[in-house]
Write a protein that holds these residues in place. Structure first.
Motif, PDB file in Angstrom:
ATOM      1  N   ALA A 121       0.903  -1.138  -0.226  1.00 30.93           N
ATOM      2  CA  ALA A 121      -0.056  -0.012   0.186  1.00 30.93           C
ATOM      3  C   ALA A 121       0.876   1.288   0.102  1.00 30.93           C
ATOM      4  CB  ALA A 121      -0.671  -0.092   1.304  1.00 30.93           C
TER       5      ALA A 121
ATOM      6  N   SER B 198       3.347   5.630  -8.301  1.00 26.91           N
ATOM      7  CA  SER B 198       2.102   5.382  -9.004  1.00 26.91           C
ATOM      8  C   SER B 198       2.233   5.282 -10.413  1.00 26.91           C
ATOM      9  CB  SER B 198       1.335   6.914  -8.874  1.00 26.91           C
ATOM     10  OG  SER B 198       2.226   7.869  -9.372  1.00 26.91           O
TER      11      SER B 198
ATOM     12  N   LYS C  84       2.673   1.672  -3.378  1.00 26.51           N
ATOM     13  CA  LYS C  84       2.002   1.867  -4.671  1.00 26.51           C
ATOM     14  C   LYS C  84       1.688   3.622  -4.574  1.00 26.51           C
ATOM     15  CE  LYS C  84      -1.659  -0.296  -6.142  1.00 26.51           C
ATOM     16  NZ  LYS C  84      -2.885  -0.864  -6.384  1.00 26.51           N
ATOM     17  N   GLU C  85       1.545   4.023  -3.161  1.00 29.71           N
ATOM     18  CA  GLU C  85       1.268   5.280  -3.220  1.00 29.71           C
ATOM     19  C   GLU C  85       2.584   6.167  -3.667  1.00 29.71           C
ATOM     20  OE1 GLU C  85      -0.290   8.768   0.001  1.00 29.71           O
ATOM     21  OE2 GLU C  85      -0.102   6.823   0.412  1.00 29.71           O
TER      22      GLU C  85
ATOM     23  N   HIS D 161      -6.402  -2.453  -2.364  1.00 28.94           N
ATOM     24  CA  HIS D 161      -5.074  -1.921  -3.063  1.00 28.94           C
ATOM     25  C   HIS D 161      -4.775  -2.935  -4.373  1.00 28.94           C
ATOM     26  CE1 HIS D 161      -4.206   0.567   0.316  1.00 28.94           C
ATOM     27  NE2 HIS D 161      -4.630  -0.668   1.285  1.00 28.94           N
TER      28      HIS D 161
END
Length: 549
Positions: A366, A373, A369-370, A398
């Protein structure tokens, strides 16, 4: 010649070597796994191994007059199956070692080892795989002393069935790369010791490397033979694709040589073996893709296995007080590995079996991924065997793929309740719940931990039984329908490998990867799914295994 030019040349040679004769099949029951045309009677493909027609026989004759056809005699055809989690070289090398998977006692294991030792040169290491102390009287871990009596001088190293524990004799322990006595323990591992702090012969997870690093490396001839055996076995059981979990750079180079020679009979999606040379290669060179070999992913480990009590749990084991398993990495170290892989544009496949490990991995993905991007995503958790129910929706949130192996449930059900207690079984092997939450479910076997035969996995997914037990299935609310199980071994496995436009179902324009089986799985009793036999395996129009005339 530049690296790019060489890659192009190898790909061209591979494509030329794989040219096939156009072909067609009629009078078949073809389950396409394609909702637009789920069941057809005829199929044709061109000289590049791509499907050009799916439909009825009279349509085929009208659209392709003069095309030579093969009458399937009413047999059933399915898309080629894809194992979303296997160990290609691991299985091949295991076939060259002592196989202890049938040993139902310590004494039986010793007898098997004695027989295998007779085939070895004097002084060579005796290696094997497959022992499982939970099948032996008392279920206690074996010791070096058990081996020393028979093998006092020859080093012996035996990997447990799950691949997360090793059993060594004293000769092997003496060759370890580090003194194993004392009270210290490695991160993510455990050395079993006696009351005098001397190693007993059992090494768990990361501790295994101290013996394995001391072993002589397999030579090129041995490795080539191992790969040949693995490819033959996969094709025999109807696998046209596999996601190879933990390929070394040496493995990858061997795959490339066979691919360039047109001898790679199964499509391999290679996941790099952690933070090692293969990951360095991918970060430097980027994704590699040819007709039958793809590398764009990395395999990491968060914890061990439930059978050896190395799976990391949020609370202690119900049958082992003060032990909650092993996390391989701290939160910060795992995050650093995740960020590195995502920063290189790679897909992650992270081994997590216990609920603590699954939570740690979900958190890390999580956050990653942020921060990344632009990464293409489709990150996966491998196994997801024990997950806290609160964390299941987070996988969907997610977009994390659950890569699971149904046969693990029917192997573990004998003792999973003892390890976990009833309450934690709510999040154990929860395939149906995963699908209900909208999570992609890619299925595999984890061979050679389990047999390579995917029909055993299909049977386990649908029945949650082994040998007809328990009646009604173990925790049957988590069973899958046959359609869901087959999709996990076809369309969803293809999606998990970024290959859904090429394989996973039969459709015009896709690869002609298919199998012929001796029974229609949609017509047989669920109890008979394990007995479905593959008669023919075809990859891109090329027959790579055939049993029928």
């Amino acid at each position: 010649m530049s690296r790019i030019a060489l890659s192009v040349l190898l790909l061209l040679v591979s494509l030329i070597a794989r040219a096939v004769e156009p072909g067609a099949i009629v009078n078949a029951r073809i389950h396409t796994m394609n909702p637009d045309a789920p069941l057809v009677q005829a199929m044709a493909w061109d000289g590049q191994g791509r499907i050009t027609f799916l439909g009825q026989a009279d349509q085929l004759a009208a659209e392709h007059p003069g095309l030579e056809t093969l009458n399937a005699g009413g047999r059933t055809i399915l898309p080629g199956l894809i194992d979303a989690h296997g160990h290609v070289m691991g299985m091949g090398l295991a076939r060259l070692q002592a196989d202890l998977s049938a040993a139902d006692s310590l004494e039986a294991a010793i007898e098997m080892l004695e027989a295998h030792a007779e085939t070895l040169p004097e002084g060579a290491w005796l290696t094997g795989r497959g022992w499982d102390q939970t099948r032996w009287k008392g279920q206690a871990f074996p010791t070096a002393a058990d081996l020393d009596e028979v093998f006092p001088d020859r080093p012996v190293w035996l990997v447990r069935v799950d691949g997360h524990a090793g059993w060594a004799n004293s000769a092997a322990l003496e060759r370890a790369t580090k003194d194993l006595s004392g009270e210290w323990q490695p991160q993510g591992g455990s050395i079993h010791r006696d009351d005098g702090d001397r190693p007993t012969g059992i090494l768990i997870d990361t501790a295994m490397r101290f013996v394995e690093d001391a072993m002589p490396a397999a030579g090129e001839t041995v490795r080539e033979r191992a790969l040949e055996l693995a490819l033959e076995e996969m094709a025999r059981f109807g696998l046209t694709g596999v996601h190879d979990m933990g390929a070394s750079l040496e493995d990858f180079r061997l795959y490339r040589r066979l691919d360039a020679a047109g001898e790679l009979s199964v499509r391999i999606t290679a996941f790099a073996d952690g933070d090692e040379a293969m990951l360095d290669w991918l970060c430097e060179n980027g994704q590699y893709q040819s007709d039958r070999l793809n590398a764009r992913s990395v395999k990491l480990y968060a914890d061990g296995a439930l059978g050896s009590r190395g799976a990391a749990l949020l609370d202690e084991y119900s049958d082992d007080a003060d032990n909650s398993g092993l996390l391989f990495e701290s939160d910060d170290d795992l995050q650093a590995l995740v960020d590195r892989a995502m920063g290189c544009g790679l897909q992650l496949g992270i081994h997590a079996i216990g609920d603590a490990a699954n939570r740690q991995v979900t958190d890390a993905i999580a956050v990653g991924k942020e921060a990344h991007s632009d990464n293409p995503g489709r990150h996966r958790i491998e196994h997801v065997q024990i997950i806290h129910p609160d964390d299941i929706p987070r996988l969907a949130d997610h977009e994390i793929i659950a890569s699971m192996q149904p046969i693990h449930a029917t192997s573990d059900m004998r003792w999973a309740g003892d390890r976990l207690g009833e309450a934690r079984l709510e999040g154990a092997y929860a395939w149906a719940t995963m699908l209900e939450q909208g999570i992609h479910l890619a299925l595999g076997s984890d061979f050679p931990v389990e047999p390579v035969n995917p029909w055993l996995g299909v049977h386990a997914a649908v029945t949650r039984q082994r040998d007809g037990l328990p009646p009604g299935g173990w925790r049957p609310q988590e069973a899958l329908t046959l359609e869901q199980a087959l999709r996990g071994f076809t369309r969803d496995a293809a999606y998990a490998g970024f290959a859904e436009e090429e394989v996973g179902s039969l459709a015009v324009g896709k690869q002609a990867d298919f199998i012929t089986v001796d029974a229609d799985p949609f017509e047989v009793e669920a109890s008979g799914l394990a007995d479905v036999e593959v008669l023919q395996t075809v990859v891109a129009g090329e027959t790579v295994f055939q049993k029928m005339e």
